[in-house]
Design a protein around this motif. Structure first.
Motif, PDB file in Angstrom:
ATOM      1  N   ARG A  15       0.703   4.093  -2.871  1.00  0.00           N
ATOM      2  CA  ARG A  15       0.425   5.495  -2.563  1.00  0.00           C
ATOM      3  C   ARG A  15       1.512   6.404  -3.146  1.00  0.00           C
ATOM      4  NH1 ARG A  15      -1.997   6.657   3.455  1.00  0.00           N
ATOM      5  NH2 ARG A  15      -3.587   5.002   3.531  1.00  0.00           N
ATOM      6  N   GLU A  57       0.828  -1.203   0.000  1.00  0.00           N
ATOM      7  CA  GLU A  57       0.000   0.000   0.000  1.00  0.00           C
ATOM      8  C   GLU A  57       0.863   1.254   0.000  1.00  0.00           C
ATOM      9  OE1 GLU A  57      -3.530   2.250   2.557  1.00  0.00           O
ATOM     10  OE2 GLU A  57      -2.860   0.235   3.147  1.00  0.00           O
ATOM     11  N   HIS A  70       1.882  12.895   4.435  1.00  0.00           N
ATOM     12  CA  HIS A  70       0.854  12.000   3.895  1.00  0.00           C
ATOM     13  C   HIS A  70       0.812  10.665   4.632  1.00  0.00           C
ATOM     14  CE1 HIS A  70       0.243  14.954   0.885  1.00  0.00           C
ATOM     15  NE2 HIS A  70       1.403  14.743   0.278  1.00  0.00           N
TER      16      HIS A  70
END
Length: 417
Positions: A22, A18, A279
């Motif tokens: 991203r 993931e 983020h």
């Protein structure tokens, strides 16, 4: 292939896959491009697709040394065929007269009228100089047809292609002397840590030589990046704020090492929150857990920041499995998925706790199939094993390693391009 199921993750940490997805989703390719001479284009990235100017091959030509002839003449002239011309590569042949043949060499154009080439090993010249064929001859045999590889206007190389030696040779075969490539990605490097000094400086108590700076420069150079080295800064929020502001204004991507954990002397996350946006922070991998990603705000477009751990092996691993793909995507390249091969473990080891563990291993090829063995110490500051390793054995969180079982193996060779 996910290295770890969500059920085994430490809360608050991203799965490695993931985190990689991203990063790639956030990558924005550079818009700027420039014209580059072919002789200086090694490693550069094509900014626009290239199409064939010429058909390849440009004419029907011989695939080997031998004799060009009309197949029907073998039956109608059982006493052999006279050799009436010699055709080397680069020669313009005359039409082949009926009942004759031509001595021809690899790459030479096929004479008009000929419909096959017989390899010289299957040909014999008699005392009169007439050629005889042994064995079967087939129509069209050993002839490379015009446009067989590609025709005029065919797509040769796509935008985003990294120009290696074969790609440059392909362009040269078309007579191309310059290509449009993306501008070099400017990457600012920052090392954080009061304990760090440069090699060659005498060490004071508690100090360490800065190996990350040398390593990351070496990792970025094959990617054809323009490196802006901002050196080593003190472990203070003000020093980091000044360095990140400078990096933001002069680079397309910022990479810093150290200061990304959660201690009192780790300032990357709070300073990034001041100057931009964080983020994500924390990936369920070992080594490399503190990896962070965010953007520094700048008029005209934000600048991405990759925060790598300070321990050198953790910095290396996070660059290889996360950072490198992001940089390549920012160059306009299409990063390849992580190559993972099943390899049996030649050792047993307790389960990692809630994180996917990437163990540095060497492949023992003495068995009938490769077996992974530990390359040495696995600490995140132990560079010796990283120097010896053929790759990483990737073990899901909370899963013990059992000798003889197969696990995902990531060859380090995949990170060389």
């Amino acid at each position: 292939m996910s290295c770890v199921s969500c059920a085994t993750l430490t809360p608050g940490l991203l799965d490695l896959d993931e985190a990689r997805q991203r990063l790639l989703a956030a990558a924005r390719p550079l818009a700027a491009s420039e014209t580059c001479p072919l002789d200086a284009a090694l490693g550069r990235i094509l900014a626009a697709p290239v199409h064939a100017r010429l058909a390849m091959p440009g004419a029907d030509n011989s695939a080997m040394d031998g004799y060009a002839l009309r197949l029907v003449d073998l039956d109608t002239h059982p006493d052999g065929l006279p050799v009436i011309q010699r055709i080397p590569a680069g020669c313009a042949p005359a039409p082949l007269a009926e009942g004759s043949c031509a001595r021809i060499f690899t790459g030479a154009p096929i004479p008009p009228g000929a419909d096959c080439v017989i390899p010289q090993e299957r040909c014999r010249l008699d005392a009169r100089g007439r050629m005889h064929v042994h064995g079967e001859a087939l129509l069209g045999a050993n002839i490379r047809r015009r446009g067989e590889e590609y025709g005029e206007g065919a797509a040769l190389l796509p935008a985003g292609q990294r120009l290696d030696a074969p790609a440059l040779a392909l362009l040269a075969s078309q007579g191309i002397v310059e290509v449009e490539v993306t501008a070099r990605l400017r990457v600012a490097l920052i090392s954080t840590g009061d304990e760090l000094v440069e090699p060659g400086t005498p060490l004071a108590p508690g100090q360490l030589y800065n190996s990350n700076r040398v390593m990351l420069r070496a990792l970025l150079q094959p990617q054809n990046c323009e490196i802006v080295d901002l050196g080593t800064i003190a472990d203070t929020a003000s020093a980091l704020r000044e360095a990140l502001s400078q990096a933001r204004d002069c680079a397309d991507v910022v990479i810093c090492t150290g200061g990304v954990s959660a201690g009192e002397e780790d300032h990357v996350r709070p300073v990034l929150a001041e100057l931009g946006e964080l983020h994500f922070h924390g990936v369920a991998m070992k080594p490399g857990k503190p990896f962070a990603f965010g953007h520094l705000h700048r008029a005209g477009g934000d600048v991405p920041l990759l925060g790598l751990p300070g321990n050198p092996v953790a910095s290396l691993v996070t660059w290889q499995v996360l950072g490198q793909a992001f940089v390549q995507a920012c160059q306009g390249r299409r990063p390849r998925p992580l190559q993972q091969l099943p390899v049996k473990a030649g050792f047993s080891r307790r389960a990692p706790q809630g994180r996917c563990e990437l163990l540095r291993v060497v492949l023992d090829r003495h068995e009938h199939e490769p077996v992974a063995r530990l390359a040495g110490g696995q600490g995140s500051a132990m560079l010796g094993a990283a120097c010896q390793a053929d790759g990483y054995l990737m073990v899901p969180g909370d899963m013990p390693i059992l000798e003889g079982n197969a696990y995902a193996f990531l060859p380090v060779a995949q990170f060389a391009v």
